[in-house]
Design a protein around this motif. Structure first.
Motif, PDB file in Angstrom:
ATOM      1  N   TRP A 196      33.774 -83.761 -96.422  1.00  0.00           N
ATOM      2  CA  TRP A 196      33.707 -82.634 -96.213  1.00  0.00           C
ATOM      3  C   TRP A 196      34.398 -82.280 -97.230  1.00  0.00           C
ATOM      4  CZ3 TRP A 196      35.685 -80.227 -91.985  1.00  0.00           C
ATOM      5  CH2 TRP A 196      35.672 -81.071 -90.816  1.00  0.00           C
ATOM      6  N   VAL A 197      34.229 -82.939 -99.033  1.00  0.00           N
ATOM      7  CA  VAL A 197      33.702 -81.876 -99.979  1.00  0.00           C
ATOM      8  C   VAL A 197      32.895 -81.581 -99.981  1.00  0.00           C
ATOM      9  CG1 VAL A 197      34.165 -82.479-102.219  1.00  0.00           C
ATOM     10  CG2 VAL A 197      35.385 -83.162-100.912  1.00  0.00           C
ATOM     11  N   ASP A 198      31.613 -82.165 -99.341  1.00  0.00           N
ATOM     12  CA  ASP A 198      30.226 -82.211 -99.336  1.00  0.00           C
ATOM     13  C   ASP A 198      30.224 -80.410 -98.522  1.00  0.00           C
ATOM     14  OD1 ASP A 198      29.985 -83.483-100.975  1.00  0.00           O
ATOM     15  OD2 ASP A 198      29.056 -85.440 -99.935  1.00  0.00           O
ATOM     16  N   PHE A 199      30.487 -80.887 -97.132  1.00  0.00           N
ATOM     17  CA  PHE A 199      30.673 -79.109 -96.207  1.00  0.00           C
ATOM     18  C   PHE A 199      30.748 -78.334 -96.920  1.00  0.00           C
ATOM     19  CE2 PHE A 199      32.935 -76.972 -93.177  1.00  0.00           C
ATOM     20  CZ  PHE A 199      31.696 -76.818 -92.587  1.00  0.00           C
ATOM     21  N   ALA A 200      32.802 -78.770 -97.412  1.00  0.00           N
ATOM     22  CA  ALA A 200      33.116 -77.726 -97.953  1.00  0.00           C
ATOM     23  C   ALA A 200      32.071 -76.785 -99.604  1.00  0.00           C
ATOM     24  CB  ALA A 200      34.488 -77.590 -98.574  1.00  0.00           C
ATOM     25  N   ARG A 201      31.692 -77.524 -99.560  1.00  0.00           N
ATOM     26  CA  ARG A 201      30.680 -76.908-100.782  1.00  0.00           C
ATOM     27  C   ARG A 201      29.760 -76.077-100.599  1.00  0.00           C
ATOM     28  NH1 ARG A 201      29.677 -81.811-105.149  1.00  0.00           N
ATOM     29  NH2 ARG A 201      29.524 -80.850-106.382  1.00  0.00           N
ATOM     30  N   ILE A 225      42.629 -86.469-103.294  1.00  0.00           N
ATOM     31  CA  ILE A 225      40.867 -85.540-103.093  1.00  0.00           C
ATOM     32  C   ILE A 225      40.301 -85.243-104.655  1.00  0.00           C
ATOM     33  CG2 ILE A 225      41.612 -82.574-102.992  1.00  0.00           C
ATOM     34  CD1 ILE A 225      39.621 -82.779-100.299  1.00  0.00           C
ATOM     35  N   PHE A 226      40.978 -85.381-105.505  1.00  0.00           N
ATOM     36  CA  PHE A 226      40.664 -85.224-106.237  1.00  0.00           C
ATOM     37  C   PHE A 226      39.491 -85.947-106.870  1.00  0.00           C
ATOM     38  CE2 PHE A 226      44.225 -81.560-106.431  1.00  0.00           C
ATOM     39  CZ  PHE A 226      42.491 -80.472-106.342  1.00  0.00           C
ATOM     40  N   GLU A 227      39.724 -87.782-106.342  1.00  0.00           N
ATOM     41  CA  GLU A 227      39.095 -88.897-106.577  1.00  0.00           C
ATOM     42  C   GLU A 227      37.853 -88.415-106.258  1.00  0.00           C
ATOM     43  OE1 GLU A 227      40.978 -92.262-105.607  1.00  0.00           O
ATOM     44  OE2 GLU A 227      42.525 -91.271-105.741  1.00  0.00           O
ATOM     45  N   ILE A 228      37.635 -87.259-105.438  1.00  0.00           N
ATOM     46  CA  ILE A 228      35.934 -87.290-105.540  1.00  0.00           C
ATOM     47  C   ILE A 228      35.171 -86.368-105.728  1.00  0.00           C
ATOM     48  CG2 ILE A 228      34.167 -86.257-102.485  1.00  0.00           C
ATOM     49  CD1 ILE A 228      36.689 -88.821-102.482  1.00  0.00           C
ATOM     50  N   GLU A 229      33.947 -86.643-106.248  1.00  0.00           N
ATOM     51  CA  GLU A 229      33.315 -85.574-107.092  1.00  0.00           C
ATOM     52  C   GLU A 229      33.074 -84.364-106.161  1.00  0.00           C
ATOM     53  OE1 GLU A 229      30.158 -87.398-107.812  1.00  0.00           O
ATOM     54  OE2 GLU A 229      29.012 -85.255-108.739  1.00  0.00           O
ATOM     55  N   GLY A 230      33.271 -83.553-107.174  1.00  0.00           N
ATOM     56  CA  GLY A 230      33.487 -82.031-106.239  1.00  0.00           C
ATOM     57  C   GLY A 230      34.277 -80.947-105.666  1.00  0.00           C
ATOM     58  N   ALA A 231      35.337 -81.936-105.485  1.00  0.00           N
ATOM     59  CA  ALA A 231      37.067 -81.257-105.323  1.00  0.00           C
ATOM     60  C   ALA A 231      37.332 -80.716-105.273  1.00  0.00           C
ATOM     61  CB  ALA A 231      37.451 -82.639-104.466  1.00  0.00           C
ATOM     62  N   LYS A 232      37.881 -80.906-107.125  1.00  0.00           N
ATOM     63  CA  LYS A 232      37.887 -79.372-107.846  1.00  0.00           C
ATOM     64  C   LYS A 232      37.170 -77.752-107.487  1.00  0.00           C
ATOM     65  CE  LYS A 232      39.992 -82.026-111.463  1.00  0.00           C
ATOM     66  NZ  LYS A 232      40.343 -82.540-112.665  1.00  0.00           N
ATOM     67  N   GLU A 233      36.234 -78.169-107.090  1.00  0.00           N
ATOM     68  CA  GLU A 233      35.495 -76.865-106.729  1.00  0.00           C
ATOM     69  C   GLU A 233      35.688 -76.498-105.498  1.00  0.00           C
ATOM     70  OE1 GLU A 233      30.964 -77.611-107.092  1.00  0.00           O
ATOM     71  OE2 GLU A 233      31.332 -79.074-108.936  1.00  0.00           O
ATOM     72  N   CYS A 234      36.668 -76.928-104.177  1.00  0.00           N
ATOM     73  CA  CYS A 234      36.909 -76.622-102.997  1.00  0.00           C
ATOM     74  C   CYS A 234      37.792 -76.738-102.897  1.00  0.00           C
ATOM     75  CB  CYS A 234      35.444 -77.017-102.249  1.00  0.00           C
ATOM     76  SG  CYS A 234      35.498 -78.608-102.624  1.00  0.00           S
ATOM     77  N   ALA A 235      38.994 -77.339-103.066  1.00  0.00           N
ATOM     78  CA  ALA A 235      39.977 -78.054-102.495  1.00  0.00           C
ATOM     79  C   ALA A 235      41.671 -78.108-103.408  1.00  0.00           C
ATOM     80  CB  ALA A 235      40.239 -79.738-102.756  1.00  0.00           C
ATOM     81  N   VAL A 236      42.113 -77.558-102.621  1.00  0.00           N
ATOM     82  CA  VAL A 236      43.678 -77.589-103.181  1.00  0.00           C
ATOM     83  C   VAL A 236      44.556 -78.820-102.716  1.00  0.00           C
ATOM     84  CG1 VAL A 236      43.887 -74.893-103.732  1.00  0.00           C
ATOM     85  CG2 VAL A 236      44.516 -75.481-101.438  1.00  0.00           C
ATOM     86  N   GLU A 237      45.784 -79.107-103.529  1.00  0.00           N
ATOM     87  CA  GLU A 237      46.441 -80.559-103.153  1.00  0.00           C
ATOM     88  C   GLU A 237      47.842 -80.332-102.723  1.00  0.00           C
ATOM     89  OE1 GLU A 237      44.949 -84.874-103.617  1.00  0.00           O
ATOM     90  OE2 GLU A 237      46.389 -85.141-104.949  1.00  0.00           O
TER      91      GLU A 237
END
Ligand code: PLP
Length: 398
Positions: A196-201, A225-237
């Motif tokens: 999902w993180v890759d898809f979002a990015r 979700i911030f355990e996943i690389e790249g999540a800080k570019e595309c996610a809020v928790e």
């Protein structure tokens, strides 16, 4: 009086939620007809254990401070006192997530934040898994957003995946994910979440990640979700102390908005700050001190004992389903057990069957979306004794 005021017509598009009132009506009617039967409720979504001792003593101390001129406090800062934002930041460090205090916005709970954040977005297509915690869907429909439901089912363990979604182009979507999930208890692995993180990015989408049940994870599933690389570019928790620390009546949660997330040159965190400063007054001082205590090492250890208690109940339910060979998700990393209704029954048929034959109340899966039909939610939030008795009764009839 009939007004000449135009109302928000989108409210007419929100499905009436009869689920819990229908359940209550059926249980009331059954109890009236069979007053001698002892009904056990395994449909509870609320916590039942009291607040931890560390939380209570922090509340007492803070209450005493409010009674002294020198330590009295008035309006709280809109985003939370520094001591609470710091305690939340330290909580994330327990599972290796580094945030800065000013990316954390304390609030009176995850439900409000899930509903309020819709205001920050324009006319995007919103992707929401089915079945789902109803707040994501209803709050988007109330705001006139275009929603597309992502079907989940036993074939994907009730975990949505961006693989195989048809008709998506590379526009940005607002995507809701919840793990461990309510109602299914299904929990993302790091690999599942990474997709999902890759898809979002790749698509320029934003994930709204609800981690209200993260404290039920004791293994290597991601708690944030911030355990996943790249999540800080595309996610809020969005997270909560409701289920982890028993704050359903005390009220405290938070939203994390990484500083770097922007669209069209506008930073999301600035919009949230503006929104909260305009419309929100912050959480009472006493509650913020209670939340700080719940997140302290002592408080967290006490709260985790309560979580383990609920988890043991969920495991008791799951063990019975294992024995019967009935498909389910959840039951570990979650207080919820999401089971297939046996014998091809619909959700409501199974509800009536359980109530009538075992005097046990659960929640029909159909109430959480079309894909919930044929499934049923049981929870570990009851007492250990009642859960064991309910499980014994259910195992005799299915
Ligand atoms: N998110 C999910 C998935 C929930 O199940 C719940 C409550 O049941 C909430 C959020 C609400 O949390 P809060 O009590 O902090 O508003």
């Amino acid at each position: 009086m009939e007004l000449n005021v135009k109302l928000n017509e989108n409210f007419g598009r929100v499905a009436e939620s009869y689920l819990f009132s229908d359940i209550a009506k059926k249980v009331k009617a059954y109890s009236a007809a069979h007053p001698e039967k002892k009904i056990i409720r395994l449909g509870i979504g609320d916590v039942t254990l009291p607040l931890a001792p560390a939380v209570i003593s922090a509340m007492q101390k803070a209450t005493a401070e409010m009674g002294e001129k020198e330590t009295f406090r008035g309006y709280a800062p809109e985003y939370g006192y520094a001591f609470l934002r710091e305690a939340i930041r330290r909580h994330y460090e327990n599972f290796g997530v580094c945030l800065s205090d000013d990316e954390i916005y304390a609030s009176d709970g995850a439900k409000c934040d899930c509903g309020n954040i819709v205001e920050l977005f324009g006319d995007n297509e919103v992707l929401i898994p089915d079945p789902v915690y109803p707040v994501y869907l209803d709050s988007n429909v109330m705001s006139g957003r275009r929603v597309r439901l992502i079907e989940t089912g036993p074939e994907n363990g009730f975990l949505p995946s961006p693989d195989g979604l048809d008709g998506l182009d590379s526009k940005g979507y607002v995507i809701y994910l919840c793990s461990p999930n309510n109602p299914t208890g299904a929990t993302f692995t790091a690999e599942g979440l990474k997709k999902w993180v890759d898809f979002a990015r790749e698509s320029g989408s934003l994930i709204i990640y609800d981690s209200a049940y993260e404290a039920f994870i004791f293994d290597d599933h991601p708690r944030s979700i911030f355990e996943i690389e790249g999540a800080k570019e595309c996610a809020v928790e969005i997270c909560s102390l409701s289920k982890s620390a028993g704050f359903t009546g005390t009220r405290c949660g938070w939203t994390v908005i990484p500083r770097g997330i922007s669209s069209g040159g506008t930073y999301l965190y600035k919009m949230w700050e503006r929104r909260q400063a305009t419309k929100y007054n912050g959480i009472p001082y006493v509650v913020q001190r209670a939340a700080e205590a719940a997140l302290s090492p002592e408080g967290e250890a006490q709260c985790r004992e309560n979580v383990k208690y609920y988890l043991r109940n969920a495991k008791t339910i799951a063990a019975m389903l294992d024995e019967k060979g009935i498909f389910y998700t959840g039951g570990s990393s979650s207080p919820y057990v999401w089971m297939k209704c046996p014998g091809g029954m619909t959700s409501w048929e199974f509800f009536d069957f359980l109530l009538d034959r075992a005097n046990v109340v659960g929640t029909p899966g159909a109430g959480f979306g079309r894909c919930g039909e044929g499934y049923f939610r049981l929870t570990g939030f009851g007492s250990a004794e009642a859960t064991a008795e309910a499980v014994d009764r259910i195992s005799k009839i299915i």
